[in-house]
Design a protein around this motif. Structure first.
Motif, short mmCIF file in Angstrom:
data_model
loop_
_atom_site.label_atom_id
_atom_site.label_comp_id
_atom_site.label_asym_id
_atom_site.label_seq_id
_atom_site.Cartn_x
_atom_site.Cartn_y
_atom_site.Cartn_z
N TYR A 213 0.98 -1.11 0.10
CA TYR A 213 0.03 0.08 0.05
C TYR A 213 0.85 1.29 -0.14
O TYR A 213 1.86 1.10 0.71
CB TYR A 213 -0.87 0.04 1.35
CG TYR A 213 -1.93 1.28 1.15
CD1 TYR A 213 -2.87 1.31 0.29
CD2 TYR A 213 -1.58 2.47 1.65
CE1 TYR A 213 -3.62 2.52 0.18
CE2 TYR A 213 -2.38 3.65 1.76
CZ TYR A 213 -3.58 3.61 0.79
OH TYR A 213 -4.06 4.61 0.78
N ASN A 214 0.53 2.20 -0.83
CA ASN A 214 1.32 3.53 -1.07
C ASN A 214 0.88 4.32 0.05
O ASN A 214 0.06 5.41 -0.60
CB ASN A 214 1.20 3.79 -2.37
CG ASN A 214 2.14 4.91 -2.67
OD1 ASN A 214 3.20 5.32 -1.97
ND2 ASN A 214 1.74 5.84 -3.66
N TYR A 215 1.46 4.54 1.10
CA TYR A 215 0.86 5.66 1.96
C TYR A 215 1.55 6.77 1.88
O TYR A 215 2.62 7.27 1.23
CB TYR A 215 1.53 5.27 3.55
CG TYR A 215 0.97 3.99 4.28
CD1 TYR A 215 -0.47 4.18 4.87
CD2 TYR A 215 1.46 2.74 3.90
CE1 TYR A 215 -0.77 3.08 5.35
CE2 TYR A 215 0.71 1.49 4.74
CZ TYR A 215 -0.31 1.83 5.46
OH TYR A 215 -0.86 0.67 5.97
N SER A 216 0.75 8.18 2.37
CA SER A 216 1.39 9.36 2.45
C SER A 216 2.59 9.30 3.34
O SER A 216 2.53 8.43 4.29
CB SER A 216 0.47 10.32 2.83
OG SER A 216 0.12 10.12 4.09
N PRO A 217 3.51 10.35 3.14
CA PRO A 217 4.56 10.37 4.10
C PRO A 217 3.82 10.73 5.64
O PRO A 217 4.53 10.09 6.50
CB PRO A 217 5.42 11.53 3.70
CG PRO A 217 5.13 11.48 2.34
CD PRO A 217 3.76 11.02 2.23
N ALA A 218 3.05 11.35 5.66
CA ALA A 218 2.22 11.67 6.92
C ALA A 218 1.66 10.60 7.48
O ALA A 218 2.11 10.27 8.95
CB ALA A 218 1.15 12.82 6.84
N ASN A 219 1.03 9.62 7.01
CA ASN A 219 0.72 8.40 7.58
C ASN A 219 1.95 7.46 7.81
O ASN A 219 2.11 6.95 8.99
CB ASN A 219 -0.34 7.58 6.74
CG ASN A 219 -1.06 6.68 7.60
OD1 ASN A 219 -2.35 6.67 7.47
ND2 ASN A 219 -0.50 5.70 8.02
#
Ligand code: HEM
Length: 105
Positions: free
Chosen positions: A47-53
């Motif tokens: 899964y390609n998360y945002s850096p924030a998550n």
């Protein structure tokens, strides 16, 4: 008051647009949610998360998850999860019971 997984399944209808859960769940707009209560943030494979998550450092224990789902962008500034938040405590109770009924897999 009590947590009701059957009622929580109805609450999860709001999540289903973006998340899958259960034995055949796949990553979609959002990551698979099997085993999410107690899971470290940002670890679902593929899964390609945002850096924030990805870099939040949070573990989705029940208390942290409850804060998050009330106002995701307050708890994880910069998250790409577009969800206004669920404020009703009973509905959150029921949602947590539903989520807990699916083990990590
Ligand atoms: C991430 C739960 C609704 C899209 C997450 C995470 C949780 C979660 C716990 C963090 C997962 C992790 O760190 O592995 C829920 C629940 C929902 C809901 C319980 C319903 C009450 C939605 C909706 C959308 C959405 C409606 C799409 C419009 C996403 C996305 C991420 C995410 C894109 C990844 C965020 C990022 O990488 O910044 N969700 N979600 N979610 N969710 Fe949701």
């Amino acid at each position: 008051s009590a947590q009701d997984a059957a009622a929580g399944e109805k609450v999860f209808a709001q999540c289903r647009a973006c998340h899958q859960i259960g034995p055949n769940a796949k990553n979609a707009v959002g990551p698979i949610l099997n085993g999410v209560i107690g899971r470290h943030s940002g670890i679902v494979e593929g899964y390609n998360y945002s850096p924030a998550n990805k870099n939040s450092g949070l573990t989705w224990d029940e208390a942290t998850f409850r804060e998050y789902i009330k106002d995701p962008r307050a708890k994880v500034p910069g998250t790409k999860m577009v969800y206004a938040g669920l404020k009703d405590e009973q509905r959150i109770n029921d949602l947590v019971a539903y989520l807990k009924s699916f083990d990590a897999s």
